[in-house]
Design a protein around this motif. Structure first.
Motif, PDB file in Angstrom:
ATOM      1  N   VAL A 114       0.835  -1.206   0.000  1.00  0.00           N
ATOM      2  CA  VAL A 114       0.000   0.000   0.000  1.00  0.00           C
ATOM      3  C   VAL A 114       0.866   1.250   0.000  1.00  0.00           C
ATOM      4  O   VAL A 114       0.648   2.193  -0.779  1.00  0.00           O
ATOM      5  CB  VAL A 114      -0.947   0.006   1.226  1.00  0.00           C
ATOM      6  N   ALA A 115       1.874   1.282   0.866  1.00  0.00           N
ATOM      7  CA  ALA A 115       2.764   2.449   0.958  1.00  0.00           C
ATOM      8  C   ALA A 115       3.496   2.679  -0.357  1.00  0.00           C
ATOM      9  O   ALA A 115       3.614   3.813  -0.837  1.00  0.00           O
ATOM     10  CB  ALA A 115       3.765   2.246   2.097  1.00  0.00           C
ATOM     11  N   LYS A 116       3.990   1.619  -0.976  1.00  0.00           N
ATOM     12  CA  LYS A 116       4.736   1.741  -2.231  1.00  0.00           C
ATOM     13  C   LYS A 116       3.866   2.295  -3.349  1.00  0.00           C
ATOM     14  O   LYS A 116       4.294   3.155  -4.126  1.00  0.00           O
ATOM     15  CB  LYS A 116       5.295   0.375  -2.635  1.00  0.00           C
ATOM     16  N   ASN A 117       2.628   1.827  -3.433  1.00  0.00           N
ATOM     17  CA  ASN A 117       1.747   2.255  -4.519  1.00  0.00           C
ATOM     18  C   ASN A 117       1.362   3.723  -4.387  1.00  0.00           C
ATOM     19  O   ASN A 117       1.375   4.480  -5.366  1.00  0.00           O
ATOM     20  CB  ASN A 117       0.489   1.392  -4.542  1.00  0.00           C
TER      21      ASN A 117
ATOM     22  N   VAL B 205       2.896   6.198  -2.914  1.00  0.00           N
ATOM     23  CA  VAL B 205       4.024   7.112  -3.115  1.00  0.00           C
ATOM     24  C   VAL B 205       4.582   7.023  -4.537  1.00  0.00           C
ATOM     25  O   VAL B 205       4.920   8.039  -5.152  1.00  0.00           O
ATOM     26  CB  VAL B 205       5.155   6.814  -2.106  1.00  0.00           C
ATOM     27  N   GLY B 206       4.661   5.821  -5.082  1.00  0.00           N
ATOM     28  CA  GLY B 206       5.431   5.618  -6.299  1.00  0.00           C
ATOM     29  C   GLY B 206       4.700   5.583  -7.622  1.00  0.00           C
ATOM     30  O   GLY B 206       5.333   5.705  -8.677  1.00  0.00           O
TER      31      GLY B 206
ATOM     32  N   ALA C 208      11.612   3.264   0.245  1.00  0.00           N
ATOM     33  CA  ALA C 208      11.944   3.629   1.626  1.00  0.00           C
ATOM     34  C   ALA C 208      10.684   3.565   2.478  1.00  0.00           C
ATOM     35  O   ALA C 208      10.690   3.008   3.592  1.00  0.00           O
ATOM     36  CB  ALA C 208      12.550   5.027   1.666  1.00  0.00           C
ATOM     37  N   ALA C 209       9.583   4.115   1.960  1.00  0.00           N
ATOM     38  CA  ALA C 209       8.311   4.069   2.684  1.00  0.00           C
ATOM     39  C   ALA C 209       7.832   2.628   2.843  1.00  0.00           C
ATOM     40  O   ALA C 209       7.339   2.231   3.908  1.00  0.00           O
ATOM     41  CB  ALA C 209       7.265   4.896   1.941  1.00  0.00           C
ATOM     42  N   ALA C 210       7.993   1.836   1.771  1.00  0.00           N
ATOM     43  CA  ALA C 210       7.532   0.445   1.807  1.00  0.00           C
ATOM     44  C   ALA C 210       8.298  -0.386   2.831  1.00  0.00           C
ATOM     45  O   ALA C 210       7.705  -1.127   3.623  1.00  0.00           O
ATOM     46  CB  ALA C 210       7.663  -0.177   0.414  1.00  0.00           C
ATOM     47  N   LEU C 211       9.627  -0.263   2.815  1.00  0.00           N
ATOM     48  CA  LEU C 211      10.437  -1.054   3.747  1.00  0.00           C
ATOM     49  C   LEU C 211      10.263  -0.588   5.185  1.00  0.00           C
ATOM     50  O   LEU C 211      10.264  -1.397   6.115  1.00  0.00           O
ATOM     51  CB  LEU C 211      11.911  -0.995   3.344  1.00  0.00           C
TER      52      LEU C 211
END
Length: 289
Positions: A23-26, A28-29, A275-278
């Motif tokens: 969710v975080a990766k999508n 932001v990226g 970075a947000a995802a990890l």
């Protein structure tokens, strides 16, 4: 993932934490990813990254940057769950069966686990990334072939069966062998920050995740260009029958520069998104364990 605990976290926990990572990766990226895919697959439509950004904004507004967002929002939740969950499982398997004498898993173990997780998640990633890419290159109403992700999947299956949605599986697996660099460098950065700084664990996860993702994209980007070209190829009359044919086509039509087209948006996206995802993944792992 690099933290040592008195008792290892349960295997399922990596899959749960991976969902939050997706969710975080999508969120932001995805806008960066849209620009990257459009630059990789178009010929002559855009002069460069900024021209692509301006034309996308002018012609399609904010929604243009999030075209094809639904497949990765759902897909990346599943993909990161499988990727990070399998990575966690493979690390534990290697530690328990092949590196028993070591206090912690060595760098080679992290690299092997990264490779295995990359090949594993390719089975989920190939159809998700193909649908995403096909929706992302629909620039306006005149060229709109698919009304949405479900319609895209339906058309692909109707035209080529299940093989249709797995077009580009081989290129996806080749691309994801570069996870060796991602998870190997993640461990190197993590240990360096722990030894040489006083950063908190969340901060270490953030910086290690962003930097290691950048390392990954530097090595993997040419393979990603080839993958996107194959995935957006015509379904009924494909231009490329094999992976090497797509490599030759990129070189013959675009030269060596063709293998790095769209690299700017990709490298800009890699740090904040991963970075947000990890950081999200590690935070959930710490909280639930």
């Amino acid at each position: 993932m690099s933290q040592e605990h008195s008792a290892p976290p349960p295997r399922y926990l990596g899959f749960v934490a991976g969902m939050f990572s997706g969710v975080a990766k999508n969120l932001v990226g995805h806008p960066f990813d849209t620009i990257k895919v459009r630059l990789q697959t178009s010929d002559g439509r855009f002069k460069g990254p900024m021209d692509c950004v301006l034309k996308t904004w002018r012609n399609e507004g904010l929604r243009g940057f999030y075209k094809g967002c639904t497949p990765p929002l759902v897909g990346w939740v599943i993909m990161d769950s499988v990727m990070l969950g399998s990575l966690h499982t493979y690390r534990r398997f290697l530690k328990e069966n092949f590196f028993k004498s070591d206090a912690k898993l060595p760098l080679s173990g992290h690299c092997i686990a990264g490779l295995m997780s990359g090949l594993t998640v390719s089975m989920v990633a190939a159809p998700v990334e193909q649908v995403k890419a096909r929706l992302q290159i629909q620039y306006d109403g005149k060229t709109k072939q698919y009304t949405g992700p479900v319609n895209c999947v339906s058309q692909l299956i109707k035209q080529s069966g299940i093989r249709g949605i797995y077009k580009g599986l081989c290129s996806t697996m080749i691309f994801r062998t570069n996870f060796v660099f991602w998870w190997g460098s993640y461990e190197i950065f993590t240990q360096w920050f722990k030894t040489n700084t006083s950063l908190s664990n969340p901060a270490i996860n953030f910086w290690s995740g962003g930097l290691s993702a950048s390392v990954f994209w530097i090595f993997a980007y040419p393979a990603d260009v080839v993958k996107q070209v194959i995935m957006t190829d015509d379904v009924k009359n494909p231009k490329f029958k094999r992976w090497i044919h797509a490599v030759k086509w990129v070189y013959e039509t675009r030269g060596l520069k063709g293998f790095v087209r769209g690299f700017g948006p990709s490298i800009l996206r890699s740090f904040p998104a991963n970075a947000a995802a990890l950081a999200a993944f590690e935070a959930v792992m710490r909280t639930l364990h």
